[in-house]
Design an enzyme around this catalytic site. Sequence first.
Site, mmCIF file in Angstrom:
data_model
loop_
_atom_site.group_PDB
_atom_site.id
_atom_site.type_symbol
_atom_site.label_atom_id
_atom_site.label_comp_id
_atom_site.label_asym_id
_atom_site.label_seq_id
_atom_site.Cartn_x
_atom_site.Cartn_y
_atom_site.Cartn_z
ATOM 1 N N GLY A 56 44.349 38.425 -60.841
ATOM 2 C CA GLY A 56 44.819 37.869 -62.110
ATOM 3 C C GLY A 56 45.685 38.868 -62.841
ATOM 4 C CD GLU A 67 59.309 21.346 -48.715
ATOM 5 O OE1 GLU A 67 59.531 21.694 -49.885
ATOM 6 O OE2 GLU A 67 58.411 21.846 -48.023
ATOM 7 C CG HIS A 82 80.579 16.870 -58.748
ATOM 8 N ND1 HIS A 82 81.630 16.307 -59.450
ATOM 9 C CD2 HIS A 82 79.957 15.843 -58.113
ATOM 10 C CE1 HIS A 82 81.613 15.002 -59.270
ATOM 11 N NE2 HIS A 82 80.612 14.688 -58.457
#
Length: 611
Positions: free
Chosen positions: A100, A484, A507
Site C-alpha cells: 500500500g 485492447e 484526423h
Amino acid sequence: MCGIVGYTGYREAYPVIIKGLKRLEYRGYDSSGVALLNTGLKVYKKKGKVAELEEDVIGKDLHGHIGIGHTRWATHGEPSDRNAHPHLSNSGNLAMIHNGIIENYVPIKNDLLKKGYSFKSDTDTEVLLNFIEDIQQNNNCGLEEALRIALKRIVGAYCILLISKDDPETIIAARKGSPLVIGIGKGEHFLASDASPIIEYTKEVVYVNDYEIAIIRPDELILKNLGNEKQTPFIQKLDLELAAIEKGGYSHFMLKEIHEQSETIHDCLRGRLLPEVGKIMMGGIENHIDALKNAPRILIVACGTSWHAGLLAEYMIEELCRIPVEVEYASEFRYRNPVIHKGDVIIAISQSGETADTLVALESAKEKGAFIFGVVNVVGSSIARLSHAGAYTHAGPEIGVASTKAFTGQITVLTMMALKIGFAKGTITNERYLQLMNDLNAVPEKVAVILKNTSNIERIAEKYKDAHDFLFLGRGYNFPIALEGALKLKEISYIHAEGYPAAEMKHGPIALVDENLPVVFVATKDSYYEKIVSNVQEIKARKGKVIAVATENDTVIPSMADDVMFVPDADEIIAPLLSVIPLQLLSYFVGIAKGYDVDKPRNLAKSVTVE
Ligand code: F6R
C-alpha cells in the site's frame, strides 16, 4: 500490488513463504524478502525476482516456525536491496512488510528524525514501522495497542504484517484498502494477499475487512476493529483447486490462459445462458431487474483492459437496452466530482476486484446513492463485497499479468446482462434475443477453432517483431478490440502501439503511415465492413503494412492485406469475443520472439492496489 505472505505454526516457515511469494509474484517483482524468527530475528532481502532471493540465501540460517515475506512493486524508493521489505525497526525488535502507500509519511518521518530515528531505506513502510515502535516506547504499551494508535493517525492504504522478537509466535496484521486472506490450519495459520499461497494447505479462509486488526498465533486467530472490539471471523471455504494456479504444461501462464478461453467462456455461460428455453439465469440481475431496466443512466467504472470491456458494454447496452451509458476511467471518475443521481446504476468491472482506483470510486458513488453492480473475477474480493449485486466472470485465477481470459469472461457476462435487461425492457425482439443467445452459446466452440492452430499468428509475430510502432484500427464493436490489441502489445512486447477508431485515423494518425508501419485492422464482417475496406485501402495507398483480423471465407480483406488472421463468422455483437483472441496471441508471440518475460512484463503488476 506487492504480494505478502506470513506463516505461524509447526512447519518450517521459509519454504511456505518462498513458495507463496512465487505464486504472488504477479503482484510485483521489483524485489523480495523474508523475515524469520527463531532465536533471533533474521531478515534476507534482494532486488529482483524471488528466484534471486532464493539464490542469495543459499547456505544461510533459514530456520524458524514463524515468518513473513514480501514481493514488491516499488512505490516509494527505487527497486533495490535496501528498499526491499521486510524492514526492521531502529531497535531491531520489529520486522514489517507492507502493501500500500502511507500518504502522510513525510511529516511522520520528519518528527521521527528529530527524535533521533534513522532510516536505511526510502520507503514509507520503514517510517510507519518506526512510528509504531515510537508509540510503543512512549506509551509503554503492547505492540497491538501501538499499531492501533498508529493506524488511526496515518492516511493511506495498507496491508501490513508485523512480527516482534518479544512475541515469537505471533503475527499481527492489519488491512485497509489492500487485500488480506488468512488460511486456517490445524495448529497453524497462513496469511497472504490472495488465496493462491494458501490453497495447498487449507481451504478454510477468512477475508480480513478494512479497518480490522488480526492477531494470529498457531492455535488462535483474533480479529478486532480499530476500536479494540472483537469481531467474529467469517470462515469461508475456498472453491479453488491447486491445478488452476499452475502452468499445466504450458510454457507461460499467459499462453495457458489464452488457451483456456474456450473452457472459461463455457464456464461463464454454464447454467446461465439457456437458449433452448429462451432464458438467461443471473440472480444478481433478476433480483434487481427494476433498478437495472429503469435506470435513467448507467455508468461503467473500470481501468485498463476492464475499461475496454466497459466500452464494449456501452455499445451493447445502448443498442440492446436503449439506456444511456457512460464509460469512465476509475482514476478520473473518483477525483472529478461526477454528477451521480439516485437511481443511477454503476457497473464496476474488475478482474482482481482490488484495483484501488475502482474501489475508491465505487465507495464514493455508493455514498451518493448509486446502485453498484460488480462484474468481478476474484470471488470474495473487495469490489465483489462492496457491490449491491453482481455477476462473477468465473474465469478462474488469472496469473499472467496481461489480462486475457478475464477480459473474455467480462465480455461474456456483460453480453448476457445486456440481453437480459434488453429483453426485460422490451427493447429487443424475441427473435434477435434468441439469435444472439444462440450465437453466444456457440462462442466456446469457435474459440477452440481459433486456438487449434496458432502457427500462422506465430509467423506473423516473427515477421513484425522488430517494428517500432503499431497502429490498431477497428470500427463499432471492433473498436474496443483494437484498443485492447494495442494495450496487449505494449504490455508484453514494449512496442509502442496505439488503438484508434478506424475512421479517426484520417484526423491525425495517418501521418505516421509509411512502409515500416504495421497497421492491424480488426475487420470482421459487420455493418461497417464496406467502410473498413475503404480504410484498409487508405493505408495500402500509403504503403502501410496491413495485418487483418478477418472473417473466415472473406476474400476482399485478405486480397488487400499483407497478412491475415482468420476468425469464424459471428454476429457483430458477439464477434469481439473471437477477434480479440488472435490479438492476444500476436502480442504473446511478439513478446516471446523478443525474448521477454511475458508473464511478468517490466514495471507492471497485476493487482493495482495503489492509486
Ligand atoms: C492489462 C491489465 C490491466 C488491468 C487493469 C485493471 O492487461 O491487466 O490493464 O486490466 O489494471 O485491473 P482489474 O481488472 O483487476 O481492476
